[in-house]
Write a protein that holds these residues in place. Structure first.
Motif, PDB file in Angstrom:
ATOM      1  N   TYR A 245       0.855  -1.194   0.000  1.00 11.19           N
ATOM      2  CA  TYR A 245       0.000   0.000   0.000  1.00 11.19           C
ATOM      3  C   TYR A 245       0.885   1.236   0.000  1.00 11.19           C
ATOM      4  CZ  TYR A 245      -3.865  -3.084   0.799  1.00 11.19           C
ATOM      5  OH  TYR A 245      -4.789  -4.076   0.635  1.00 11.19           O
ATOM      6  N   PRO A 246       1.065   1.853  -1.175  1.00 10.63           N
ATOM      7  CA  PRO A 246       1.975   2.996  -1.246  1.00 10.63           C
ATOM      8  C   PRO A 246       1.534   4.146  -0.347  1.00 10.63           C
ATOM      9  CG  PRO A 246       0.969   2.535  -3.409  1.00 10.63           C
ATOM     10  CD  PRO A 246       0.452   1.521  -2.457  1.00 10.63           C
ATOM     11  N   ASP A 247       0.217   4.317  -0.150  1.00 15.73           N
ATOM     12  CA  ASP A 247      -0.243   5.467   0.651  1.00 15.73           C
ATOM     13  C   ASP A 247       0.243   5.384   2.091  1.00 15.73           C
ATOM     14  OD1 ASP A 247      -1.978   3.232   0.873  1.00 15.73           O
ATOM     15  OD2 ASP A 247      -3.557   4.482   1.750  1.00 15.73           O
ATOM     16  N   ILE A 248       0.435   4.173   2.611  1.00 18.49           N
ATOM     17  CA  ILE A 248       0.927   4.073   3.996  1.00 18.49           C
ATOM     18  C   ILE A 248       2.354   3.513   4.029  1.00 18.49           C
ATOM     19  CG2 ILE A 248      -1.293   3.959   5.187  1.00 18.49           C
ATOM     20  CD1 ILE A 248      -1.061   0.894   5.179  1.00 18.49           C
ATOM     21  N   GLY A 249       2.869   3.170   2.886  1.00 25.56           N
ATOM     22  CA  GLY A 249       4.231   2.640   2.831  1.00 25.56           C
ATOM     23  C   GLY A 249       4.371   1.322   3.561  1.00 25.56           C
ATOM     24  N   LYS A 250       3.382   0.469   3.443  1.00 26.90           N
ATOM     25  CA  LYS A 250       3.431  -0.821   4.150  1.00 26.90           C
ATOM     26  C   LYS A 250       3.013  -1.967   3.222  1.00 26.90           C
ATOM     27  CE  LYS A 250       3.689   0.790   8.548  1.00 26.90           C
ATOM     28  NZ  LYS A 250       4.999   0.763   9.185  1.00 26.90           N
ATOM     29  N   TRP A 251       3.613  -3.110   3.493  1.00 29.23           N
ATOM     30  CA  TRP A 251       3.097  -4.366   2.969  1.00 29.23           C
ATOM     31  C   TRP A 251       2.122  -4.910   4.005  1.00 29.23           C
ATOM     32  CZ3 TRP A 251       4.080  -6.680  -1.684  1.00 29.23           C
ATOM     33  CH2 TRP A 251       5.138  -6.148  -2.440  1.00 29.23           C
ATOM     34  N   VAL A 252       0.971  -5.414   3.564  1.00 27.54           N
ATOM     35  CA  VAL A 252       0.012  -6.011   4.494  1.00 27.54           C
ATOM     36  C   VAL A 252      -0.179  -7.472   4.086  1.00 27.54           C
ATOM     37  CG1 VAL A 252      -2.337  -5.889   5.424  1.00 27.54           C
ATOM     38  CG2 VAL A 252      -1.138  -3.786   4.794  1.00 27.54           C
ATOM     39  N   TRP A 253      -0.265  -8.337   5.099  1.00 28.81           N
ATOM     40  CA  TRP A 253      -0.485  -9.769   4.835  1.00 28.81           C
ATOM     41  C   TRP A 253      -1.940  -9.954   4.413  1.00 28.81           C
ATOM     42  CZ3 TRP A 253       2.995 -13.657   7.602  1.00 28.81           C
ATOM     43  CH2 TRP A 253       2.834 -14.937   7.041  1.00 28.81           C
ATOM     44  N   THR A 254      -2.141 -10.421   3.190  1.00 28.25           N
ATOM     45  CA  THR A 254      -3.486 -10.596   2.637  1.00 28.25           C
ATOM     46  C   THR A 254      -3.558 -11.994   2.009  1.00 28.25           C
ATOM     47  OG1 THR A 254      -2.702  -9.527   0.625  1.00 28.25           O
ATOM     48  CG2 THR A 254      -3.899  -8.129   2.159  1.00 28.25           C
ATOM     49  N   THR A 255      -3.793 -12.999   2.834  1.00 27.30           N
ATOM     50  CA  THR A 255      -3.803 -14.390   2.344  1.00 27.30           C
ATOM     51  C   THR A 255      -4.823 -14.580   1.229  1.00 27.30           C
ATOM     52  OG1 THR A 255      -3.150 -15.221   4.502  1.00 27.30           O
ATOM     53  CG2 THR A 255      -4.228 -16.797   3.036  1.00 27.30           C
ATOM     54  N   PHE A 256      -6.016 -14.031   1.408  1.00 27.73           N
ATOM     55  CA  PHE A 256      -7.095 -14.267   0.452  1.00 27.73           C
ATOM     56  C   PHE A 256      -7.062 -13.162  -0.606  1.00 27.73           C
ATOM     57  CE2 PHE A 256      -8.032 -16.778   4.154  1.00 27.73           C
ATOM     58  CZ  PHE A 256      -8.403 -17.978   3.599  1.00 27.73           C
ATOM     59  N   ASN A 257      -8.014 -12.248  -0.549  1.00 25.66           N
ATOM     60  CA  ASN A 257      -8.001 -11.162  -1.527  1.00 25.66           C
ATOM     61  C   ASN A 257      -7.291  -9.942  -0.944  1.00 25.66           C
ATOM     62  OD1 ASN A 257      -9.768 -12.104  -3.872  1.00 25.66           O
ATOM     63  ND2 ASN A 257     -11.069 -12.581  -2.114  1.00 25.66           N
ATOM     64  N   GLU A 258      -6.962  -9.029  -1.806  1.00 24.98           N
ATOM     65  CA  GLU A 258      -6.278  -7.802  -1.384  1.00 24.98           C
ATOM     66  C   GLU A 258      -7.067  -7.067  -0.306  1.00 24.98           C
ATOM     67  OE1 GLU A 258      -6.432  -3.672  -1.202  1.00 24.98           O
ATOM     68  OE2 GLU A 258      -7.806  -4.603  -2.630  1.00 24.98           O
ATOM     69  N   PHE A 259      -8.394  -7.142  -0.409  1.00 29.02           N
ATOM     70  CA  PHE A 259      -9.228  -6.375   0.524  1.00 29.02           C
ATOM     71  C   PHE A 259      -9.485  -7.114   1.845  1.00 29.02           C
ATOM     72  CE2 PHE A 259     -11.908  -8.334  -2.831  1.00 29.02           C
ATOM     73  CZ  PHE A 259     -12.604  -9.257  -2.067  1.00 29.02           C
ATOM     74  N   GLN A 260      -8.862  -8.297   2.027  1.00 30.63           N
ATOM     75  CA  GLN A 260      -9.019  -9.043   3.285  1.00 30.63           C
ATOM     76  C   GLN A 260      -7.674  -9.033   4.022  1.00 30.63           C
ATOM     77  OE1 GLN A 260     -10.610 -12.204   0.782  1.00 30.63           O
ATOM     78  NE2 GLN A 260     -12.284 -12.514   2.233  1.00 30.63           N
ATOM     79  N   TRP A 261      -7.603  -8.253   5.096  1.00 30.37           N
ATOM     80  CA  TRP A 261      -6.342  -8.070   5.830  1.00 30.37           C
ATOM     81  C   TRP A 261      -6.235  -9.088   6.962  1.00 30.37           C
ATOM     82  CZ3 TRP A 261      -4.892  -2.217   6.790  1.00 30.37           C
ATOM     83  CH2 TRP A 261      -4.726  -1.585   5.545  1.00 30.37           C
ATOM     84  N   ASP A 262      -5.180  -9.875   6.943  1.00 28.75           N
ATOM     85  CA  ASP A 262      -4.992 -10.902   7.976  1.00 28.75           C
ATOM     86  C   ASP A 262      -4.789 -10.265   9.353  1.00 28.75           C
ATOM     87  OD1 ASP A 262      -4.818 -12.371   5.612  1.00 28.75           O
ATOM     88  OD2 ASP A 262      -3.414 -13.806   6.496  1.00 28.75           O
ATOM     89  N   LEU A 263      -5.462 -10.840  10.334  1.00 30.04           N
ATOM     90  CA  LEU A 263      -5.298 -10.357  11.710  1.00 30.04           C
ATOM     91  C   LEU A 263      -4.049 -10.967  12.335  1.00 30.04           C
ATOM     92  CD1 LEU A 263      -9.040 -10.513  12.728  1.00 30.04           C
ATOM     93  CD2 LEU A 263      -7.602  -8.458  12.851  1.00 30.04           C
ATOM     94  N   ASN A 264      -3.488 -10.249  13.270  1.00 28.14           N
ATOM     95  CA  ASN A 264      -2.260 -10.687  13.932  1.00 28.14           C
ATOM     96  C   ASN A 264      -2.608 -11.359  15.265  1.00 28.14           C
ATOM     97  OD1 ASN A 264       0.227 -10.989  15.088  1.00 28.14           O
ATOM     98  ND2 ASN A 264       0.492  -8.809  15.571  1.00 28.14           N
ATOM     99  N   TRP A 265      -2.786 -12.690  15.219  1.00 33.04           N
ATOM    100  CA  TRP A 265      -3.198 -13.422  16.428  1.00 33.04           C
ATOM    101  C   TRP A 265      -2.077 -13.539  17.453  1.00 33.04           C
ATOM    102  CZ3 TRP A 265      -7.921 -15.216  18.164  1.00 33.04           C
ATOM    103  CH2 TRP A 265      -8.985 -14.949  17.309  1.00 33.04           C
ATOM    104  N   GLU A 266      -0.889 -13.057  17.142  1.00 38.87           N
ATOM    105  CA  GLU A 266       0.158 -13.029  18.168  1.00 38.87           C
ATOM    106  C   GLU A 266      -0.117 -11.930  19.181  1.00 38.87           C
ATOM    107  OE1 GLU A 266       4.104 -13.009  16.467  1.00 38.87           O
ATOM    108  OE2 GLU A 266       3.393 -14.398  14.941  1.00 38.87           O
TER     109      GLU A 266
END
Ligand code: GLC
Length: 656
Positions: A245-266
């Motif tokens: 995501y260039p707007d926030i300068g981050k890679w996000v873990w998206t196992t399924f579709n781009e619009f589904q952001w994986d939660l951090n269960w740690e």
């Protein structure tokens, strides 16, 4: 390298997290309710805190976590409506209630079945008539706008999808269903949220608490390392597992579709937030939580990040928590994984009797389709005997033939090699070709889904009836073909009604609904071929049934209804009775025994379009004794010591 803030793996030291606003004070409990709560807490606390300590012990003050948990549970118990508290009491006294043979499930999208939530109760008589005691409303919480992966990208877990109604409507329908003896199951997507979820939006805006709820990385170093061992779920429409995501300068873990952001269960906050969502929804009348895509909750470098041991600790902890504050509810794990990985979801070893109450038996489903295509049951018998215990503690499978998803051909190299004569890739290719209709002589009319050029794998879409031959037979005006297709469907329903577990009928399969290609005209659905087997209910066809019109819909409906009715009248089919797979030595017949206290029921299924005879001795029964076939209610005649099964015949035998 990722910075500390992105926390790709478990943080080393406890971190102060920004506290959420304090909830309103709980309603005071009266002494009796307080005593019940204390007793339930004492009962469950070790089984709840033990797994949590294993997961979070190194990063969290466990006393503080335990105190927060207890407060949360007590608060929701205090708020729980009286009729649900009565249900809790009933089910606390009878925790195996869902293992009863009376249980029958039915799965539908609210709009495709009824229209809106308010239109659902009008169909209770239809459901009751079919024998249904449990309905799964396909995703009904507020999704993101546009493509939402069929509602599996949730933007707000406390609101109903406005197209279906409001939370007040949901509560009213749940109460009405409950009165009718029907439990409501809904999806709880806990591996990811929509990127439009409030927390994801806050994370995007830079809020530290919210960023910690997801898995974000500053550069692609860690994503690349993880990708080395990860698989792709939607290689066609959403390749890879991370999104930049260039707007926030981050890679996000998206196992399924781009619009589904994986939660951090740690992060224990994810556990607490998810639990709070569950408690909130339980108090609105949800009785069964279908915990979506649970295999993916925990990540570990160098693995496929599925089915890791921590997943089982998390699922046990969630279950033990609901046993305190809403013991009337049960949990169903959706883990569509290979057989060896599936069994642990129903609680094995230290998790026995404490993890999920239900899990989808996707292997039974895959093996049904595999045997139907090949006419050979040996792989099915081998796999069922090899991996599956005869029973579970306070748990059973949800058995099904079709659902809203594609069929992934979970056939392993190892199992094929053990059997001999077939290979994993060869058999998977055969099945994909058979069910897309291209294999010579195939009766199926399905379609490929998610071709993965790296592995060569393809999955399959199609409705039960279309895959089982009804579509092709009707198109060819082939009367015999129609009859065979109807019998394939009824054999499938007889299989899931007797195998052990709760049979789930997918909406429309009881009237043989065919593939629906209408989704291609809807831009939000067109990219996802699974909509092909998510048709709208055909109420006109149902009306014609009641006017006595003959035809495949009527035969399938009457046959299915009858099978479910016979199931309910047959105590040997309760899910607490073991399921013992029989090795009949017959290559076309699949069989198992259900040894109950009083007598044993023996079930046999002919997976071919030819007549077959299986030796009674191979079924472990003495042909000189008197047997009744439960579905037809007729005495069994063994000819030459053999049981005769017509094409796609099914028989449930009990001694009389
Ligand atoms: C489950 C659902 C599937 C969805 C996925 C991601 O597997 O059954 O439809 O695409 O989860 O949420």
């Amino acid at each position: 390298m990722a910075t500390a803030e992105t926390a790709p793996t478990r943080p080393k030291t406890p971190r102060a997290r920004k506290a959420k606003p304090k909830p309103a004070a709980a309603r005071p409990l009266d002494p009796a309710e307080s005593q019940i709560f204390d007793l339930r807490w004492q009962r469950s606390a070790p089984h709840l805190l033990g797994p949590l300590a294993r997961i979070y012990g190194e990063v969290t003050d466990m006393d503080a976590l335990s105190a927060r948990l207890r407060d949360l549970l007590e608060r929701y118990w205090a708020e729980r409506p009286a009729d649900l508290k009565a249900l809790d009491l009933e089910r606390d006294l009878n925790p195996d209630w869902f293992l009863d043979q009376s249980m029958v499930g039915y799965v539908f999208y609210i709009d495709r079945f009824a229209g809106t939530l308010r239109d659902v109760p009008a169909h209770i008589p239809y459901l009751k008539d079919l024998g249904v005691t449990y309905v799964h409303f396909m995703p009904c919480l507020k999704p993101r706008p546009g493509d939402s992966d069929g509602g599996y990208a949730v933007a707000d877990y406390r609101e109903i999808d406005p197209r279906y109604g409001t939370m007040a409507d949901f509560e009213a329908v749940a109460a009405e269903m409950r009165k009718a003896g029907i439990s409501i199951c809904i999806d709880l997507v806990l591996s990811h949220t929509a990127k439009e979820h409030e927390s994801a939006e806050k994370a995007r805006a830079g809020d530290a608490y919210s960023r910690d709820l997801y898995r974000m990385f500053d550069d692609d170093t860690m994503p690349k390392l993880y990708e080395r061992s990860l698989l792709e779920i939607f290689p066609d429409q959403a390749p890879g597992n991370f999104t930049w995501y260039p707007d926030i300068g981050k890679w996000v873990w998206t196992t399924f579709n781009e619009f589904q952001w994986d939660l951090n269960w740690e992060n224990p906050e994810v556990f607490l937030n998810t639990l709070e969502t569950i408690l909130y929804l339980a108090n609105r009348g949800v009785e069964v939580f279908r915990l979506d895509a649970v295999a993916f909750l925990w990540k570990q470098m160098g693995t496929i990040c599925q089915n890791l041991p921590q997943v089982h600790d998390l699922l046990q902890a969630l279950r033990q928590a609901t046993r305190v504050a809403c013991p009337g509810v049960i949990h169903k794990a959706e883990a569509i994984v290979g057989p060896a990985d599936l069994v642990p979801y129903l609680g094995q070893g230290r998790h026995a009797g404490r993890e999920s109450n239900l899990a989808y038996h996707n292997n039974l489903m895959v093996q049904y389709w595999s045997s139907l295509a090949s006419g050979d049951t040996r792989l099915m018998t081998h796999v069922m005997r090899k991996y599956f215990p005869e029973g579970f503690r306070n748990a059973c499978f949800a058995t099904y033939i079709r659902c809203h998803d594609d069929i992934g051909w979970a056939i392993t190299e190892e199992d094929c090699a053990e059997l001999g004569g077939i290979t994993g890739p060869g058999h998977r290719t055969f099945l994909a070709n058979f069910y897309n209709g291209s294999f010579p002589g195939s009766f199926a009319r399905g379609a490929d889904f998610q071709y993965n050029p790296l592995t060569g794998d393809r999955r399959t879409n199609g409705s039960f009836a279309s895959l089982a031959g009804l579509e092709a037979a009707l198109a060819a005006s082939d009367v015999h073909g129609v009859d065979l297709a109807v019998n394939r469907i009824l054999m499938g329903h007889a299989l899931i009604a007797s195998f052990g577990g709760i049979p789930l009928i997918y909406m429309g399969d009881e009237i043989g609904l065919l593939n629906d290609h209408g989704y291609r005209d809807d831009p939000d659905l067109a990219a996802d071929g699974r909509w092909m087997h998510r048709p709208f209910m055909d109420w006109d066809a149902v009306a014609r049934l009641s006017h006595g019109e003959a035809g495949p819909a009527a035969w399938i409906h009457a046959g299915t209804r009858h099978i479910l009715d016979r199931r309910k009248a047959t105590p040997e089919l309760a899910s607490w009775v073991p399921t013992r797979i029989l090795d009949t030595g017959h290559p076309h017949v699949f069989a198992f025994a259900r040894p109950a206290d009083e007598r044993t029921l023996t079930a046999a299924f002919n997976f071919t379009g030819q007549h077959q005879t299986v030796a009674a001795a191979a079924l472990g029964i003495d042909p000189h004794l008197a047997f009744e076939e439960v579905i037809t209610g007729r005495p069994v005649a063994f000819h030459g010591g053999g049981l005769h099964l017509p094409p796609y015949g099914r028989a449930w035998l009990v001694p009389v």
